[in-house]
Write an enzyme that holds these catalytic residues in place. Structure first.
Site, PDB file in Angstrom:
ATOM      1  N   PRO A 108      41.818  34.144  54.484  1.00  0.00           N
ATOM      2  CA  PRO A 108      40.549  33.469  54.200  1.00  0.00           C
ATOM      3  C   PRO A 108      39.369  34.427  54.347  1.00  0.00           C
ATOM      4  CG  PRO A 108      41.213  32.985  56.426  1.00  0.00           C
ATOM      5  CD  PRO A 108      42.271  33.903  55.857  1.00  0.00           C
TER       6      PRO A 108
ATOM      7  N   GLU B  84      42.218  41.998  45.907  1.00  0.00           N
ATOM      8  CA  GLU B  84      41.278  41.246  46.743  1.00  0.00           C
ATOM      9  C   GLU B  84      40.019  40.831  45.969  1.00  0.00           C
ATOM     10  OE1 GLU B  84      41.315  39.928  49.662  1.00  0.00           O
ATOM     11  OE2 GLU B  84      43.105  40.748  50.632  1.00  0.00           O
TER      12      GLU B  84
ATOM     13  N   LYS C 128      36.925  28.984  45.795  1.00  0.00           N
ATOM     14  CA  LYS C 128      38.012  29.795  46.360  1.00  0.00           C
ATOM     15  C   LYS C 128      37.773  29.990  47.847  1.00  0.00           C
ATOM     16  CE  LYS C 128      39.696  34.570  46.336  1.00  0.00           C
ATOM     17  NZ  LYS C 128      39.557  35.904  45.739  1.00  0.00           N
TER      18      LYS C 128
ATOM     19  N   SER D 126      27.806  46.337  21.783  1.00  0.00           N
ATOM     20  CA  SER D 126      28.413  46.279  20.467  1.00  0.00           C
ATOM     21  C   SER D 126      29.143  44.958  20.273  1.00  0.00           C
ATOM     22  CB  SER D 126      29.400  47.435  20.292  1.00  0.00           C
ATOM     23  OG  SER D 126      30.156  47.284  19.102  1.00  0.00           O
TER      24      SER D 126
ATOM     25  N   THR E 243      37.715  42.263  43.915  1.00  0.00           N
ATOM     26  CA  THR E 243      36.508  43.010  44.286  1.00  0.00           C
ATOM     27  C   THR E 243      35.715  43.564  43.098  1.00  0.00           C
ATOM     28  OG1 THR E 243      37.960  44.932  44.559  1.00  0.00           O
ATOM     29  CG2 THR E 243      37.351  43.710  46.548  1.00  0.00           C
ATOM     30  N   GLY E 244      36.153  43.291  41.863  1.00  0.00           N
ATOM     31  CA  GLY E 244      35.474  43.878  40.717  1.00  0.00           C
ATOM     32  C   GLY E 244      34.006  43.522  40.641  1.00  0.00           C
TER      33      GLY E 244
ATOM     34  N   VAL F 101      39.278  39.365  32.214  1.00  0.00           N
ATOM     35  CA  VAL F 101      40.500  38.949  32.888  1.00  0.00           C
ATOM     36  C   VAL F 101      40.233  38.615  34.352  1.00  0.00           C
ATOM     37  CG1 VAL F 101      42.767  39.713  33.665  1.00  0.00           C
ATOM     38  CG2 VAL F 101      42.036  40.174  31.326  1.00  0.00           C
TER      39      VAL F 101
ATOM     40  N   VAL G 212      27.009  52.465  19.551  1.00  0.00           N
ATOM     41  CA  VAL G 212      26.603  53.812  19.950  1.00  0.00           C
ATOM     42  C   VAL G 212      27.431  54.830  19.174  1.00  0.00           C
ATOM     43  CG1 VAL G 212      26.493  55.463  21.864  1.00  0.00           C
ATOM     44  CG2 VAL G 212      25.871  53.059  22.238  1.00  0.00           C
TER      45      VAL G 212
ATOM     46  N   ILE H 238      36.761  42.446  28.452  1.00  0.00           N
ATOM     47  CA  ILE H 238      38.113  42.320  28.999  1.00  0.00           C
ATOM     48  C   ILE H 238      38.317  40.909  29.541  1.00  0.00           C
ATOM     49  CG2 ILE H 238      39.670  43.098  30.822  1.00  0.00           C
ATOM     50  CD1 ILE H 238      38.610  45.903  30.424  1.00  0.00           C
TER      51      ILE H 238
END
Length: 508
Positions: A104, A351, A82, A43, A353-354, A51, A194, A49
């Protein structure tokens, strides 16, 4: 069970989750010819988001497997590199100095008769007044971080580094970049809202939009926290982790750089009164935000505390407040619907992880999504693996909190007791008072990115150091640590500065 071939996949929701999944499935199934119809419905009215802007090192392998040019990826997403995370203020100050440690991505191979961790511990026991932090003594990344060097040299190929590395990137730009690559690869893109999800006999029959209805063999839910599709099939399907991980809100800011300010090749995570602040440097701006316990602070209090920490030297470009659901689905795959990304679960991004969990969720489909109507055994296998990944990550994030000695308020007092909700972790922590943390201690878990090496950096950075008595000559201990120093020196000599590397990729 119907073992007929898979013919169509419909992904609902865009952003990083939707387009990573779409590109992966397109490369998996349609690499030689268009065998399976893959469409993505998103949509215009629902924003990204955008972020979470840092990754773990394993995301390099996803991008490489997709055939993406790393330099193009970095340019298109305003990305930096990183080498790890610098944690600050997670314990009480010592002699007036703020506590900090570095985590690390690397593990150096043993270079002597005992492992590097044991050599470091024994050396500290011998030289209590002259102890060097674990990451500084045993990793190459620490010296790179300290000097703002990149893990790249003039001669390394794409996706290669002196040490493993991740990225800082603009999540909105990354979604746009992946969208372009996926649609070029043949993914059908539909912009629509939707309006309904039709269900029959435990399966989604079609998704209704303002542009018509869409049927499919498999539906993938990438609609974020609301889980629009998966919720239509199973309501009581959420396991909360908020008791042990109460940080359920965030205030995020984007800031301008000061003149001559250079982006850092590492993330910082600084603990505040009721949570922690991230600082992530892109090529064009800094991303920062406060992840906090929404039951203890109001939005206004959190924003004020973040601004007080940051100071007012840098101009704020954008501020956004976020509500987060901490936990995961009990079942990620229900009927013919698979929840991916935030629709499947979320654990605070301590950490980074997304994107890693999206990568794992998509990659598991390579071995599980083999027909138009897989068996319940297939769905159970997928659900077990995904829940195991989230459960292992929950344990690792709790480790960061439960080792604190901070007791300045109720938030940190409870944090110190949070391991009580994970008996297996408490047992391991008792074990790790008398021996080094090693692979076999975690070998029955599901985590593919946080292993014994990562646990050691957190354990020893948070002063959970075992007392061991291994007969080893002082000369051997010194030889092992001196060899690591030599490797560190060589890494520093060969590495491009972070700024030099960023300038170099602009020329390609």
């Amino acid at each position: 069970m119907n073992n007929s071939p898979l013919k169509s996949i419909t992904i609902v929701g865009g952003g990083s989750t939707g387009w990573m999944t779409a590109l992966y499935l397109s490369k998996l199934y349609n690499h030689s010819s268009n065998i399976i119809d893959i469409r993505l419905i998103e949509s215009k009215e629902i924003g990204i988001i955008g972020v979470g802007e840092a990754t773990v090192h394993s995301l390099r392998f996803f991008f490489a497997a997709m055939g993406l040019d790393e330099n193009e990826l970095l340019r298109e997403t305003n990305a930096t590199l990183k080498t790890g995370i610098l944690f600050r203020n997670w314990m009480k100050p010592v002699d007036g100095k703020m506590h900090e440690y570095f985590h690390p991505f690397e593990q150096q191979k043993p270079s002597g008769k005992i492992d590097n961790a044991s050599a470091w511990i024994l050396n500290n026991q011998i030289n209590e007044s002259n102890s060097t932090p674990f990451a500084e003594a045993t990793s190459l990344s620490f010296s790179l971080m300290q000097n703002n060097l990149s893990p790249k040299t003039h001669y390394l190929n794409q996706y290669q580094g002196i040490v493993p590395y991740g990225y800082h990137l603009d999540a909105t730009l990354m979604a746009a970049f992946l969208k372009r690559k996926a649609t070029q690869a043949g993914v059908e893109h539909i912009e629509a809202n939707v309006t309904d999800v039709l269900v029959n006999d435990g399966n989604i029959t079609e998704v209704v939009t303002d542009l018509g209805s869409f049927k499919s063999d498999i539906f993938i839910d990438c609609t974020g926290f609301k889980g629009l599709l998966i919720q239509s099939l199973k309501n009581d399907n959420w396991q909360s982790f908020e008791t042990e991980l109460p940080c359920n809100k965030a205030v995020a800011m984007q800031r301008e750089y000061l003149p001559h300010q250079l982006p850092r090749a590492y993330t910082t995570a600084t603990a505040l009164s009721h949570g922690w602040v991230w600082e992530i440097d892109l090529t064009n701006r800094q991303g920062t935000g406060y992840v906090y316990d929404g039951n203890s602070l109001t939005r206004e209090q959190a924003e004020a505390e973040l601004k007080a920490y940051l100071g007012d030297e840098q101009e704020i470009i954008r501020t956004v407040h976020l509500d987060m659901k901490i936990g995961c689905r009990r079942e990620f795959w229900v009927g013919n619907c698979i929840a991916m990304g935030l629709a499947g679960g979320f654990i605070e991004p301590l950490e980074s992880t997304g994107l890693h969990l999206i990568n794992l969720g998509a990659r598991l489909l390579a071995t599980h999504l083999t027909s138009s109507n897989p068996s319940q055994a297939i769905r159970t296998s997928y659900n077990t693996a995904m829940k195991g990944l989230y459960t292992d990550l929950r344990q690792f994030i709790v480790l960061h909190y439960c080792l604190t000695d901070r007791d300045d308020n109720e938030f940190w007092q409870k944090a110190a007791q949070s391991s009580a909700f994970i008996p297996a972790l408490e047992q391991k922590m008792t074990l790790w008072k008398d021996k080094v943390c090693e692979y076999v201690d975690l070998a029955n878990g599901y985590s593919s990115v946080f292993t014994d090496e990562n646990y050691r950096y957190v354990l020893y950075g948070m002063q959970h150091i075992p007392e061991i008595h291994i007969p080893c000559p002082k000369t051997e201990i010194s030889r092992i640590l001196d060899n690591l120093k030599t490797q560190q020196f060589r890494a520093k000599e060969q590495s491009l500065s972070h700024q030099e590397f960023l300038a170099k990729i602009k020329k390609f």
